[in-house]
Design a protein around this motif. Sequence first.
Motif, short mmCIF file in Angstrom:
data_model
loop_
_atom_site.label_atom_id
_atom_site.label_comp_id
_atom_site.label_asym_id
_atom_site.label_seq_id
_atom_site.Cartn_x
_atom_site.Cartn_y
_atom_site.Cartn_z
N ASN A 350 68.67 -36.96 -25.45
CA ASN A 350 69.62 -38.00 -25.83
C ASN A 350 70.69 -38.20 -24.77
N LEU A 351 71.22 -37.10 -24.25
CA LEU A 351 72.24 -37.19 -23.21
C LEU A 351 71.70 -37.85 -21.95
N GLU A 353 69.36 -40.05 -21.61
CA GLU A 353 69.19 -41.50 -21.74
C GLU A 353 70.52 -42.21 -21.99
N LYS A 354 71.41 -41.56 -22.73
CA LYS A 354 72.70 -42.19 -23.01
C LYS A 354 73.52 -42.35 -21.75
N TYR A 355 73.53 -41.29 -20.90
CA TYR A 355 74.35 -41.32 -19.69
C TYR A 355 73.55 -41.60 -18.42
N GLN A 356 72.23 -41.78 -18.57
CA GLN A 356 71.35 -42.16 -17.47
C GLN A 356 71.55 -41.27 -16.25
N GLU A 385 68.64 -41.00 -29.64
CA GLU A 385 69.59 -41.96 -29.09
C GLU A 385 69.13 -42.37 -27.69
N ARG A 386 68.77 -43.63 -27.55
CA ARG A 386 68.22 -44.08 -26.27
C ARG A 386 69.24 -44.81 -25.40
N GLY A 387 70.48 -44.86 -25.86
CA GLY A 387 71.53 -45.46 -25.03
C GLY A 387 71.35 -46.96 -24.89
N LYS A 388 71.70 -47.48 -23.72
CA LYS A 388 71.68 -48.93 -23.48
C LYS A 388 70.29 -49.40 -23.05
N TRP A 389 69.34 -49.17 -23.93
CA TRP A 389 67.96 -49.58 -23.67
C TRP A 389 67.79 -51.02 -24.15
N LYS A 455 80.65 -42.57 -15.92
CA LYS A 455 79.77 -42.37 -17.08
C LYS A 455 80.12 -41.11 -17.86
#
Length: 582
Positions: A350-351, A353-356, A385-389, A455
């Motif tokens: 999750n981290l 993908e969220k913070y790329q 949580e996939r973030g800004k996908w 980020k």
Amino acid sequence: MTRELSWKIGGQQGEGLESTDRIFSTALNRLGYYLYGYRHFSSRIKGGHTNNKIRISTSPIRSISDDLDILVAFDQETIDLNAAELREGGIIIADAKFEPKVSDGADARLIAVPFTAIAEQLGTSLMKNMVATGASVALLGLPVDVVKQVVEEEFGRKGSAVVVKNVEAVDQGYQFVLNEVGGPLAHFQLDAGDGHQRLFMIGNDAIGLGAIAAGCRFMPAYPITPASEIMEYLIKHLPKFGGTVIQTEDEIAAVTMAIGANYGGVRAMTASAGPGLSLMTEAIGLAGMTETPVVIVDTQRGGPSTGLPTKQEQSDLNAMVYGTHGEIPKIVIAPSTVEECFYDTIEAFNLAEKYQCPVILMTDLQLSLGKQTAENLDYEQIRIERGKWVREPEPLEPGELFARYQFTEDGISPRVAPGTQHGIHHVTGVEHDQEGRPSESPANRKAMMEKRFKKLENLQVTNPIKVDAPHEKPDVLFIGMGSTGGTIDEARTRLERMSVTTNHATIRLVHPFPAEELKAYAEQAKIIAVVENNYTGQLAAQVRLHTMQAEKIHSILKYDGNPFLPSEIFNKTKELCERGDI
């Protein structure tokens, strides 16, 4: 009767010690005992002394014990190397074949059991490990039927004849010891377990299970001790969920394939140890520059170079924090229990993908391979949580590109799968503009560096430090990471009996370091004792750097390849007390 004891089996690698340990401990687990195991094994495929130690208790435990109650020996070397651990009145069960001897002055009872002779009478000497299992069960006064059930499950695939022979081997070892000692010995009989079914697993299996639960569907990896079990676990289970594991030619291929899969939208990870992490360094920089999520597990072992590949150490911290050329944002998290290995693996994805950015999950050999009781996992906690996908980007004007590296308020840009309509953009390892086109503009470089590091300004991680702080102004604040937590707590119990007050902080977010969360506890303590398995005090250096409490900090270090014993931490801290530091 007793609430706790320790059992160890030793011999030459390849003699079946693992199956003895597995069957014996599985039976204990089913009876509702808490277990904590440690494997001391050679870096050879076959041969070389090895031993497995299990601590058994009716209450939760998270550390190996200082001493030993029962030693099962397949050779004289096992007695010579391990008998000193036996507490007063301990017992050695040894194969009569090698005419075992105990050195003068050792206060231990030797019981010579014909492991090999009984096994050969039943058809093969290989079954001597089952004779030893039966002998151990007899000493502890455990119900032998539970062990027989585990044996049936272990050997069932080999046919009923094999099962019958192995069950008979258990029976004969059991009866021989009962006849020899006149029945179970009272001070070795365990109080009954609570009968509750709990997990009994190694950290690597928990990481593998966590990866599946997190939605990981691809793992490229190169086998290396002590990380290989993660790959082996996923080879066995990931295909059931539509996933794939590939054994690559090296760690460079492994990490770049994982980065490529993540770029394509598939959650992917790789796992290695220190030498592999070194090879991955350039690619970790690529993931940082292209803002591509990737999860990497580093199961630390003794280094440098090949070092001690099968022994405990925590000396990769600096490599994980500082090892990338140039500067990129990355996250390093460190689970400290088997349960945390599961949950933290999910959080790592999750981290990422969220913070790329790259996320490194830091474990150590003892946590990775030490089998231990774990409470049943709560799958209701799992969140993906996939973030800004972005699945459906806004239409683009002719000639316009998708702003993959768009400047945003939080520094995190929209992310899209390659091939998505209106999502076309450049991807390159050189510095680039918002659409990914190469750029050497000083203004753009400055803005992109600030964007990438922005980020992590509002990074949110579950429990960056795990704190047990019963005292407002303790004599000692212990700080540790990874597998040292349970051992520290056991030493604390002994210190509290001496009226030395203690708090304990386990660092779970290693980078970015949780300075603000730790500072208050550091300021309250008279001294800070940082416990770690390395020579240079790498965690202590981080604490010193971020808390500004240098004069209080004392390192308790161990770097001989073995995990800490509770007595070692207790004695070192006691020395600090006697020196007047407290």
